[in-house]
Design a protein around this motif. Structure first.
Motif, PDB file in Angstrom:
ATOM      1  N   ASN A 206       0.820  -1.216   0.000  1.00 35.68           N
ATOM      2  CA  ASN A 206       0.000   0.000   0.000  1.00 35.68           C
ATOM      3  C   ASN A 206       0.853   1.264   0.000  1.00 35.68           C
ATOM      4  OD1 ASN A 206      -2.506  -1.300  -0.033  1.00 35.68           O
ATOM      5  ND2 ASN A 206      -2.542  -1.511   2.195  1.00 35.68           N
ATOM      6  N   ASP A 207       2.035   1.191   0.612  1.00 35.82           N
ATOM      7  CA  ASP A 207       2.927   2.358   0.651  1.00 35.82           C
ATOM      8  C   ASP A 207       3.601   2.602  -0.694  1.00 35.82           C
ATOM      9  OD1 ASP A 207       2.335   2.901   3.250  1.00 35.82           O
ATOM     10  OD2 ASP A 207       4.136   1.977   4.090  1.00 35.82           O
ATOM     11  N   LYS A 209       4.451   3.439  -4.417  1.00 42.96           N
ATOM     12  CA  LYS A 209       3.895   4.333  -5.452  1.00 42.96           C
ATOM     13  C   LYS A 209       4.044   3.723  -6.849  1.00 42.96           C
ATOM     14  CE  LYS A 209       3.015   7.770  -2.597  1.00 42.96           C
ATOM     15  NZ  LYS A 209       3.405   7.103  -1.321  1.00 42.96           N
ATOM     16  N   ARG A 210       5.050   2.851  -6.997  1.00 41.69           N
ATOM     17  CA  ARG A 210       5.333   2.252  -8.295  1.00 41.69           C
ATOM     18  C   ARG A 210       5.590   0.755  -8.087  1.00 41.69           C
ATOM     19  NH1 ARG A 210       8.588   6.471  -7.648  1.00 41.69           N
ATOM     20  NH2 ARG A 210      10.469   5.170  -7.619  1.00 41.69           N
ATOM     21  N   CYS A 273      10.630   0.784 -10.640  1.00 40.21           N
ATOM     22  CA  CYS A 273       9.664   0.519  -9.567  1.00 40.21           C
ATOM     23  C   CYS A 273      10.268   0.862  -8.207  1.00 40.21           C
ATOM     24  CB  CYS A 273       9.217  -0.941  -9.598  1.00 40.21           C
ATOM     25  SG  CYS A 273      10.469  -2.135  -9.082  1.00 40.21           S
ATOM     26  N   ASP A 274       9.396   1.124  -7.237  1.00 36.28           N
ATOM     27  CA  ASP A 274       9.857   1.307  -5.861  1.00 36.28           C
ATOM     28  C   ASP A 274       9.426   0.148  -4.962  1.00 36.28           C
ATOM     29  OD1 ASP A 274       7.153   1.740  -5.312  1.00 36.28           O
ATOM     30  OD2 ASP A 274       7.369   3.861  -4.838  1.00 36.28           O
ATOM     31  N   THR A 275       8.625  -0.786  -5.526  1.00 38.13           N
ATOM     32  CA  THR A 275       8.166  -1.954  -4.776  1.00 38.13           C
ATOM     33  C   THR A 275       8.089  -3.154  -5.709  1.00 38.13           C
ATOM     34  OG1 THR A 275       6.791  -0.489  -3.405  1.00 38.13           O
ATOM     35  CG2 THR A 275       6.384  -2.866  -3.233  1.00 38.13           C
ATOM     36  N   LYS A 335      -5.091   2.057  -5.545  1.00 37.96           N
ATOM     37  CA  LYS A 335      -4.316   3.265  -5.802  1.00 37.96           C
ATOM     38  C   LYS A 335      -5.171   4.281  -6.557  1.00 37.96           C
ATOM     39  CE  LYS A 335      -0.353   1.178  -4.544  1.00 37.96           C
ATOM     40  NZ  LYS A 335       0.313   1.446  -3.271  1.00 37.96           N
ATOM     41  N   ASP A 337      -3.870   7.288  -7.541  1.00 35.46           N
ATOM     42  CA  ASP A 337      -2.964   7.846  -8.546  1.00 35.46           C
ATOM     43  C   ASP A 337      -2.624   6.744  -9.550  1.00 35.46           C
ATOM     44  OD1 ASP A 337      -0.982   8.942 -10.070  1.00 35.46           O
ATOM     45  OD2 ASP A 337       0.337   9.500  -8.398  1.00 35.46           O
ATOM     46  N   ARG A 338      -3.087   6.872 -10.777  1.00 38.92           N
ATOM     47  CA  ARG A 338      -2.876   5.828 -11.788  1.00 38.92           C
ATOM     48  C   ARG A 338      -1.764   6.212 -12.772  1.00 38.92           C
ATOM     49  NH1 ARG A 338      -5.287   1.719  -9.380  1.00 38.92           N
ATOM     50  NH2 ARG A 338      -5.619   0.582 -11.340  1.00 38.92           N
ATOM     51  N   SER A 339      -0.943   7.185 -12.427  1.00 34.21           N
ATOM     52  CA  SER A 339       0.096   7.634 -13.358  1.00 34.21           C
ATOM     53  C   SER A 339       1.112   6.529 -13.634  1.00 34.21           C
ATOM     54  CB  SER A 339       0.795   8.882 -12.822  1.00 34.21           C
ATOM     55  OG  SER A 339       1.364   8.634 -11.551  1.00 34.21           O
ATOM     56  N   TRP A 340       1.443   5.735 -12.618  1.00 37.35           N
ATOM     57  CA  TRP A 340       2.387   4.630 -12.822  1.00 37.35           C
ATOM     58  C   TRP A 340       1.797   3.586 -13.760  1.00 37.35           C
ATOM     59  CZ3 TRP A 340       7.085   2.881 -12.897  1.00 37.35           C
ATOM     60  CH2 TRP A 340       7.386   1.532 -12.710  1.00 37.35           C
TER      61      TRP A 340
END
Length: 594
Positions: A206-207, A209-210, A273-275, A335, A337-340
């Motif tokens: 959940n944390d 963003k990507r 990605c960040d996750t 999410k 924010d769907r930009s990713w």
């Protein structure tokens, strides 16, 4: 007639749900062959051309059906021939039971003809369970344990049966100290992590963003849950090669394959990605995963040994992929924010344009990428696919857009040649009503594949739907190794090693009563595919493809570029063609990105 040990073994396998055995005869298993003859109304024996085929078919049977595959071989050389196919099953975690013959008990240890220490031979590949029968009363629990362990641990097991024992009367174990009275049956447990661990995993996801999802063969029954999780997390989904057909490619957020065989969309997603969320995979090439420390990690796997093996995850969830995702999903937040996700979908759309552009490049005589691209648009509903190991694996991984309903496989962990044809034969026995296509290089066809065509000619009339196509990529080159020599070693093509003889695969098929077709020019590709996919008997396509078309990785490192360039100045015999085709594919990628 009294029941023999051989009769009991066949009946016991039947009681475990086995309905088909793949094998080849020999005097070390005469007692078992006689039992199979007497049980022909309940057990289907498939006669292969080589014991290696038998093991590959047992592995393919397990992969396509989810059941335990069973193969049978005689003593000595027959048992030895099983090994490569059994290692294929072992490396891909497939449940396979090997039944092998042995010399008579009284002669063991005397160096008798065809006597081999089979316990030692199979100790690695069947390390979870390999035992030799020595008395009739022992056979019951040997078969039961071999089947139960293979099912429970998804592994290879082996039972060795001396030839004289097979013909003895079967005996029930005596009611005394030292006897075993084993039974039939196994059901998989529900393996789900604790709520506390699930909550920890949800917090990480959940944390993020990507979020990037990487799936493997462990999601076989969890495709719907993977798609739902990806939609909640706004994530893209990359696939290890064994999961190629498990998630459809026509979903806009599926980035496709990963690694050397993979797509630029997958590579870009992993870099940014960040996750990282790994599900049911032990994908080995860690250089294609996020750099350590650049992304947080969560992993789900039914095999605890796979957890945290490739990436230092924050949360490792030991559990069944489907059940664990179902338990995890209520804890995930959609999410906003769907930009990713939008970025991933744009990258995927761009990649498919690159694939098409590369496929349409001219080649000498045929661009292999186009052969696969044109097939992609014509894949039958509910098709079954197999691919062999070689440069064709690249085109299978990248150029086929898999739709829902297709199933397919190849040799993943072992990456051995020669699995493509036996796999598709096993698939047809498992699902005789479904169309099937095998994609094989000419090296694998000459090594073992043409023998499999004889097996197809023997059995195809038994199949409810006889549609089966074997595509042979005929480029007269052991092409994958040739490219590895250039890019990984900086050496030119070694013609004495890499060139292979021409062979008329289509005419050979015709000699067997099959249909043989030939692709000689680009104009042949579409009409040959359409004719093959409409045929009412198995077809072999002899596709004359260009060996100089490069299987470009998603990103070319400076070291790869340096060695590739060096190989061209060391006497590369195909330098002109290699340079020409490489420039075309690089240009196609650049033009589409612009």
């Amino acid at each position: 007639m009294a029941e023999t040990v051989g009769d009991f073994i066949i009946q016991r396998l039947h009681d475990w749900g086995v309905r088909r055995i793949y094998g080849y005869p020999g005097d070390g298993i005469n007692g078992l062959m006689g039992a199979l003859n007497r049980a022909s109304d309940k057990m289907h024996y498939v006669q292969v051309r080589h014991e290696e085929d038998a093991a590959f078919m047992a592995c393919g049977h397990a992969k396509y059906s989810g059941e335990v595959g069973v193969c049978l071989a005689t003593s000595g050389p027959g048992a030895i021939h099983l090994l490569n196919g059994l290692y294929d099953a072992y490396k891909d975690n497939q449940p396979v039971v090997a039944i092998v013959g042995q010399q008579a008990l009284m002669s063991i240890g005397s160096g008798y003809q065809q006597e081999v220490d089979l316990g030692a031979l199979f100790k690695d590949v069947a390390h979870e369970y390999v035992q030799m029968a020595s008395t009739p009363g022992q056979v019951r629990h040997l078969i039961d344990e071999a089947m139960r362990i293979a099912k429970a641990k998804r592994c290879v097991t082996c039972v060795i049966v001396p030839n004289n024992l097979q013909e003895l009367p079967m005996e029930t174990p005596p009611r005394k100290h030292g006897s075993n009275f084993s039974g039939i049956g196994y059901s998989h447990p529900r393996v789900v992590p604790t709520p506390e661990e699930l909550l920890r995993a949800a917090d990480v996801l959940n944390d993020g963003k990507r979020v990037a999802i990487l799936v493997g063969a462990g999601i076989r029954d969890a495709a719907e849950e993977v798609i739902e999780a990806a939609n909640l997390l706004g994530a893209g989904v990359a696939k290890a090669i064994l999961a190629k057909t498990m998630i459809p490619d026509d979903l806009p957020f599926v980035t496709g394959s990963i690694g050397l065989l993979g797509t630029k969309a997958s590579a870009d997603m992993m870099e940014s990605c960040d996750t990282l969320f790994m599900i049911g995979t032990s994908f080995p090439y860690t250089e294609f995963l996020p750099e350590e420390g650049s992304a947080r990690g969560v992993q789900i796997d039914i095999e605890p040994a796979h957890l945290g093996l490739r990436y230092p995850n924050e949360v490792n969830l030991h559990g069944d992929a489907k059940l664990t995702l179902k338990a995890l999903m209520p804890m995930l937040k959609k999410k906003k924010d769907r930009s990713w996700r939008n970025r991933i979908e744009a990258s995927v759309a761009d990649w498919w344009k690159v694939v098409e552009s590369r496929a349409m490049n001219e080649a000498n005589p045929i661009n292999p990428q186009r052969v696969f691209w044109e097939l992609s648009k014509r894949l039958p509903e509910n098709v079954m696919l197999s691919a062999d190991s070689g440069s064709g694996t690249n085109w299978y991984a990248r150029d086929l857009m898999i739709r829902d309903g297709a199933i397919g496989s190849l040799s993943g962990g072992l990456a051995t040649m020669c699995s493509g044809v036996p796999y598709i034969i096993a698939a047809k026995f498992c699902y005789p009503d479904r169309p099937a296509i095998a994609m094989v290089g000419d090296g694998a066809m000459q090594m073992l594949g043409i023998n499999g065509l004889i097996t197809i000619s023997k059995y195809w009339r038994e199949w409810e739907n006889p549609k089966l196509v074997v595509l042979v990529l005929n480029n007269h080159d052991l092409n994958q190794v040739t490219w590895e020599q250039r890019v990984m070693e900086g050496d030119p093509k070694f013609e004495a090693s890499q060139n292979i003889p021409d062979f008329d695969y289509d005419k050979y098929a015709q000699s067997l009563g099959l249909i043989g077709l030939s692709m000689n020019t680009p104009e042949d590709i579409v009409p040959v595919w359409e004719e093959a996919l409409m045929a009412e008997r198995p077809v072999v396509i002899n596709a004359h493809t260009d060996p100089d078309v490069p299987p470009l990785p998603p990103h070319i490192s400076l070291e790869q570029a340096r060695k590739y360039t060096a190989s061209l100045f060391k006497g590369e015999p195909n330098a002109a063609g290699v340079i020409r085709q490489s420039m075309k594919d690089v240009a196609a990628s650049y033009i589409r990105r612009r």
